[in-house]
Design a protein around this motif. Structure first.
Motif, PDB file in Angstrom:
ATOM      1  N   ASP A  98       1.727  80.333  19.068  1.00  0.00           N
ATOM      2  CA  ASP A  98       2.465  79.070  19.207  1.00  0.00           C
ATOM      3  C   ASP A  98       2.782  78.416  17.863  1.00  0.00           C
ATOM      4  O   ASP A  98       3.313  77.306  17.825  1.00  0.00           O
ATOM      5  N   GLY A  99       2.440  79.102  16.767  1.00  0.00           N
ATOM      6  CA  GLY A  99       2.758  78.569  15.448  1.00  0.00           C
ATOM      7  C   GLY A  99       1.679  77.674  14.858  1.00  0.00           C
ATOM      8  O   GLY A  99       1.799  77.210  13.723  1.00  0.00           O
ATOM      9  N   ALA A 114       1.945  74.798   8.319  1.00  0.00           N
ATOM     10  CA  ALA A 114       0.974  74.639   9.404  1.00  0.00           C
ATOM     11  C   ALA A 114      -0.403  74.239   8.872  1.00  0.00           C
ATOM     12  O   ALA A 114      -1.126  73.462   9.510  1.00  0.00           O
ATOM     13  N   ARG A 132       8.209  82.995   7.165  1.00  0.00           N
ATOM     14  CA  ARG A 132       6.839  83.037   7.681  1.00  0.00           C
ATOM     15  C   ARG A 132       5.861  82.407   6.673  1.00  0.00           C
ATOM     16  O   ARG A 132       4.927  81.703   7.056  1.00  0.00           O
ATOM     17  N   ALA A 153       6.343  78.642   6.887  1.00  0.00           N
ATOM     18  CA  ALA A 153       5.786  78.097   8.136  1.00  0.00           C
ATOM     19  C   ALA A 153       4.261  78.070   8.080  1.00  0.00           C
ATOM     20  O   ALA A 153       3.620  77.125   8.568  1.00  0.00           O
ATOM     21  N   THR A 154       3.687  79.099   7.471  1.00  0.00           N
ATOM     22  CA  THR A 154       2.224  79.162   7.365  1.00  0.00           C
ATOM     23  C   THR A 154       1.704  78.057   6.456  1.00  0.00           C
ATOM     24  O   THR A 154       0.733  77.359   6.795  1.00  0.00           O
ATOM     25  N   LEU A 210      -1.243  82.519  11.661  1.00  0.00           N
ATOM     26  CA  LEU A 210      -0.629  81.690  12.698  1.00  0.00           C
ATOM     27  C   LEU A 210      -0.861  82.295  14.078  1.00  0.00           C
ATOM     28  O   LEU A 210      -0.734  83.498  14.267  1.00  0.00           O
ATOM     29  N   SER A 217       0.221  89.380  22.283  1.00  0.00           N
ATOM     30  CA  SER A 217      -0.305  88.079  22.669  1.00  0.00           C
ATOM     31  C   SER A 217      -1.626  88.197  23.416  1.00  0.00           C
ATOM     32  O   SER A 217      -2.430  87.290  23.415  1.00  0.00           O
TER      33      SER A 217
END
Ligand code: ZN
Length: 322
Positions: free
Chosen positions: A156-157, A202, A195, A198-199, A153, A21
């Protein structure tokens, strides 16, 4: 083998999140705090374009990742490349920054925090190169495996590149971000699908699918190289008389897959198709003497494919001064 990798990916994701991070902080902080090894970038001119190979770091690549090659032949190929078959070599993950004609693009995006502290270095490298996340207008994906799309991403997504469109082969998008293949996938492989989905969610309508062998953006055409994944794609970048073909994971081992194009990887969706694609690709770029770039070849992974007997050899180009 693929199950081992995906299980490990899940396990390391949580522990690595904290370490990775820090690469997602302010660009100035990243540039100052990141270890020297975190910024590894190799720029090369291709006509009017600049293509910069950016190292995301490395993972270990045990011999068990290879399929369709007898152990004796694998050991011999590794030994000939001065790699101890008993010691998993470190294999790099490279993304490519492309600048020119007023555009700033990425081909693949690295792994973010998905693979632990030896990876996730693309954001620090971009900061060091003076590229802010907002500057990236487009990200082209060779395929939707997590070591290629992970960097899309933020922690935090949210999209890591807030102004970017994402260009991906339509077949790969349907496979990895859709529900059908995910429903049939082994439990340990589901994080790959999650993943990708989600990508895609987003980036929403900024995900732009493309077909096989067509123009993706001006001066950039897709080259269908299926097998590693269903829609795995290379990108041919042309500027004037110069060109480079970024081939993703068509070959991931310089030591093994050029002398043994039939040798596949445990993560190939269709190893037989991947091998046929690899043989066809090697023949094409060896005949045409095309400059090529790969994701997992020894950094910076730019060079040519030469012929060697009945097979091929990776010919890394010497350092290009500029
Ligand atoms: Zn890969």
């Amino acid at each position: 083998m693929s199950i081992e990798l995906s299980r490990r990916s899940v396990l390391v994701a949580g522990a690595a999140a904290l370490a990775a991070s820090r690469f997602l902080g302010a660009p100035a902080a990243r540039a100052q705090d990141a270890p020297t090894a975190a910024v590894l970038a190799y720029p090369r001119k291709v006509g009017e374009l600049e293509i910069v190979a950016i190292s995301d770091g490395y993972f270990e690549f045990p011999p068990a990742f290879f399929v369709n090659i007898p152990k004796e032949e694998l050991d011999a190929a590794l030994t000939a490349a001065f790699i101890d078959p008993a010691v998993p070599p470190r294999v790099g993950v490279t993304a490519h920054l492309v600048r020119g004609g007023g555009r700033t693009l990425l081909i693949d995006s690295g792994t973010a925090d998905l693979f632990g502290p030896t990876l996730g270095r693309v954001p620090a490298a971009l900061a060091a190169l003076g590229v802010a996340p907002e500057d990236v207008e487009a990200v082209l994906l060779t395929h939707m495996h997590i070591d290629h799309l992970g960097g899309l991403l933020a922690a935090d997504g949210a999209p890591a590149f807030p102004n970017a469109t994402v260009h991906v082969n339509e077949t790969d998008l349907a496979f990895w971000a859709g529900d059908e293949a995910a429903a049939k996938a082994p439990e340990n492989f589901k994080p790959f699908f999650a993943r990708a989905k989600a990508t895609a969610a987003a980036y929403g309508d900024r995900v732009i699918p493309f077909g096989a062998d067509g123009e993706v953006l001006p001066g950039i055409t897709s080259v269908a190289l299926p097998g590693h994944t269903v829609g795995h794609t290379g990108f041919r970048l042309a500027s004037g008389d110069a060109e480079i073909l970024v081939f993703g994971d068509t070959a991931s081992s310089a030591a093994v897959q050029f002398s043994h194009p039939e040798a596949g990887l445990a993560f190939d969706t269709d190893p037989a198709q991947a091998a046929a694609t690899r043989a066809r690709f090697f023949d094409m770029v060896a005949t045409d003497r095309t400059l090529v770039a790969g994701t997992h070849l020894p950094f910076p992974g730019i060079g040519h494919v030469g012929r060697s007997g009945d097979a091929y050899a990776w010919v890394a180009e010497s350092w290009q001064y500029m």
